[in-house]
Write a protein that holds these residues in place. Sequence first.
Motif, PDB file in Angstrom:
ATOM      1  N   ILE A  70       2.377   8.738  -1.336  1.00 22.15           N
ATOM      2  CA  ILE A  70       1.648   7.410  -1.394  1.00 22.15           C
ATOM      3  C   ILE A  70       2.151   6.352  -2.240  1.00 22.15           C
ATOM      4  O   ILE A  70       2.360   6.892  -3.473  1.00 22.15           O
ATOM      5  CB  ILE A  70       0.154   7.708  -1.779  1.00 22.15           C
ATOM      6  CG1 ILE A  70      -0.712   8.900  -0.977  1.00 22.15           C
ATOM      7  CG2 ILE A  70      -0.516   6.388  -1.898  1.00 22.15           C
ATOM      8  CD1 ILE A  70      -0.750   8.366   0.353  1.00 22.15           C
ATOM      9  N   VAL A  71       2.529   5.498  -1.698  1.00 24.46           N
ATOM     10  CA  VAL A  71       3.008   4.124  -2.648  1.00 24.46           C
ATOM     11  C   VAL A  71       2.068   3.129  -2.925  1.00 24.46           C
ATOM     12  O   VAL A  71       1.285   2.658  -2.043  1.00 24.46           O
ATOM     13  CB  VAL A  71       4.294   3.390  -2.016  1.00 24.46           C
ATOM     14  CG1 VAL A  71       4.877   2.312  -2.618  1.00 24.46           C
ATOM     15  CG2 VAL A  71       5.225   4.550  -1.386  1.00 24.46           C
ATOM     16  N   THR A  72       1.816   2.954  -4.082  1.00 27.61           N
ATOM     17  CA  THR A  72       0.907   1.940  -4.396  1.00 27.61           C
ATOM     18  C   THR A  72       1.353   0.975  -5.235  1.00 27.61           C
ATOM     19  O   THR A  72       2.324   0.933  -6.168  1.00 27.61           O
ATOM     20  CB  THR A  72      -0.215   2.703  -5.566  1.00 27.61           C
ATOM     21  OG1 THR A  72      -0.657   3.804  -4.903  1.00 27.61           O
ATOM     22  CG2 THR A  72      -1.206   1.564  -5.869  1.00 27.61           C
ATOM     23  N   THR A  92       0.043  -2.868  -7.157  1.00 33.32           N
ATOM     24  CA  THR A  92      -1.052  -3.704  -7.639  1.00 33.32           C
ATOM     25  C   THR A  92      -0.657  -5.123  -7.953  1.00 33.32           C
ATOM     26  O   THR A  92       0.444  -5.298  -8.898  1.00 33.32           O
ATOM     27  CB  THR A  92      -1.328  -2.806  -9.099  1.00 33.32           C
ATOM     28  OG1 THR A  92      -1.696  -1.696  -8.653  1.00 33.32           O
ATOM     29  CG2 THR A  92      -2.711  -3.529  -9.667  1.00 33.32           C
ATOM     30  N   THR A 131      -5.085  -4.124  -5.067  1.00 34.87           N
ATOM     31  CA  THR A 131      -4.260  -2.975  -4.968  1.00 34.87           C
ATOM     32  C   THR A 131      -4.018  -2.801  -3.535  1.00 34.87           C
ATOM     33  O   THR A 131      -4.775  -2.775  -2.840  1.00 34.87           O
ATOM     34  CB  THR A 131      -4.828  -1.865  -5.749  1.00 34.87           C
ATOM     35  OG1 THR A 131      -5.094  -2.270  -7.067  1.00 34.87           O
ATOM     36  CG2 THR A 131      -3.871  -0.401  -5.663  1.00 34.87           C
ATOM     37  N   TYR A 132      -2.689  -2.347  -3.194  1.00 30.78           N
ATOM     38  CA  TYR A 132      -2.403  -2.031  -1.862  1.00 30.78           C
ATOM     39  C   TYR A 132      -1.881  -0.546  -1.661  1.00 30.78           C
ATOM     40  O   TYR A 132      -1.000  -0.119  -2.752  1.00 30.78           O
ATOM     41  CB  TYR A 132      -1.119  -2.890  -1.415  1.00 30.78           C
ATOM     42  CG  TYR A 132      -1.699  -4.196  -1.346  1.00 30.78           C
ATOM     43  CD1 TYR A 132      -2.497  -4.705   0.064  1.00 30.78           C
ATOM     44  CD2 TYR A 132      -1.331  -5.453  -2.082  1.00 30.78           C
ATOM     45  CE1 TYR A 132      -2.658  -6.043   0.160  1.00 30.78           C
ATOM     46  CE2 TYR A 132      -1.861  -6.592  -2.131  1.00 30.78           C
ATOM     47  CZ  TYR A 132      -2.449  -6.934  -0.703  1.00 30.78           C
ATOM     48  OH  TYR A 132      -2.796  -8.239  -0.773  1.00 30.78           O
ATOM     49  N   GLN A 133      -2.192   0.142  -0.845  1.00 30.77           N
ATOM     50  CA  GLN A 133      -1.587   1.685  -0.538  1.00 30.77           C
ATOM     51  C   GLN A 133      -0.940   1.807   0.535  1.00 30.77           C
ATOM     52  O   GLN A 133      -1.602   1.297   1.705  1.00 30.77           O
ATOM     53  CB  GLN A 133      -2.450   2.454  -1.123  1.00 30.77           C
ATOM     54  CG  GLN A 133      -2.949   2.785  -2.380  1.00 30.77           C
ATOM     55  CD  GLN A 133      -3.937   4.056  -2.737  1.00 30.77           C
ATOM     56  OE1 GLN A 133      -4.573   4.731  -2.038  1.00 30.77           O
ATOM     57  NE2 GLN A 133      -3.625   4.503  -4.107  1.00 30.77           N
ATOM     58  N   ARG A 134       0.056   2.511   0.644  1.00 26.12           N
ATOM     59  CA  ARG A 134       0.473   2.838   1.873  1.00 26.12           C
ATOM     60  C   ARG A 134       1.214   4.366   1.862  1.00 26.12           C
ATOM     61  O   ARG A 134       1.793   4.672   1.000  1.00 26.12           O
ATOM     62  CB  ARG A 134       1.795   1.949   2.351  1.00 26.12           C
ATOM     63  CG  ARG A 134       2.548   2.355   3.506  1.00 26.12           C
ATOM     64  CD  ARG A 134       2.863   1.557   4.715  1.00 26.12           C
ATOM     65  NE  ARG A 134       1.871   0.787   5.461  1.00 26.12           N
ATOM     66  CZ  ARG A 134       2.234  -0.082   6.039  1.00 26.12           C
ATOM     67  NH1 ARG A 134       3.348  -0.482   6.129  1.00 26.12           N
ATOM     68  NH2 ARG A 134       1.248  -0.803   6.650  1.00 26.12           N
ATOM     69  N   GLN A 135       0.867   4.992   3.040  1.00 28.09           N
ATOM     70  CA  GLN A 135       1.281   6.272   2.934  1.00 28.09           C
ATOM     71  C   GLN A 135       2.996   6.265   3.473  1.00 28.09           C
ATOM     72  O   GLN A 135       3.025   5.416   4.474  1.00 28.09           O
ATOM     73  CB  GLN A 135       0.746   7.387   3.970  1.00 28.09           C
ATOM     74  CG  GLN A 135       1.333   8.749   4.149  1.00 28.09           C
ATOM     75  CD  GLN A 135       0.362   9.417   4.827  1.00 28.09           C
ATOM     76  OE1 GLN A 135      -0.971   9.479   4.599  1.00 28.09           O
ATOM     77  NE2 GLN A 135       0.933  10.567   5.323  1.00 28.09           N
TER      78      GLN A 135
END
Length: 186
Positions: free
Chosen positions: A16-18, A20, A30-34
């Motif tokens: 998981i890449v976060t 901010t 905040t954005y998150q992407r697997q």
Amino acid sequence: DLPTTFVITGGNGSYIVTATATDRAGHITTYQRQINLDNNPPTISFSSFTTGTGGQYASGSTIFYNNATAGHFQVNMQADDTGGSGIQSVAYPDFATPGWTPAGGNGTATGDIYAFTYNWGASAAQPSPTSHSATATSISGKTATAPFSVVLDNTAPVGSTITAPSGEYKAATVPISVSIDAANDS
């Protein structure tokens, strides 16, 4: 200014890449992407030939064909990707030899078997070289190859004999001896 490109390294798996972002007014987003990493090449191996029309004989990963008439056969490769991204394609080569079609292409998948059919015309030349490779490509772009061979065999067998006693027999059985020299035929 912050960089907009990052390099992620690690072993196979899901990460998981976060990111901010905070603007000058103090607003935070905040954005998150697997991200799934696949560092392993796929596996590919010769499975079988499916014989079709025309004179042909398969032995292991080699098929012998007789170019006296036209015909076709199918090459079957088994491909899998242990890294997790999956198989994108299994590409079969162009023989680049007169009398052969099609000019290579991707195999059709049924489970983990990828099949491709080659056709030869009457008098089709021997593909050169005789050994070719199918290439499996994973979705992550890694590749692996597996060989198969196509060999022209339009020579009749030699060294075989049939021996029968001379004269006329009126018995229910007649002894006949057959000798085949398998070393002189494909």
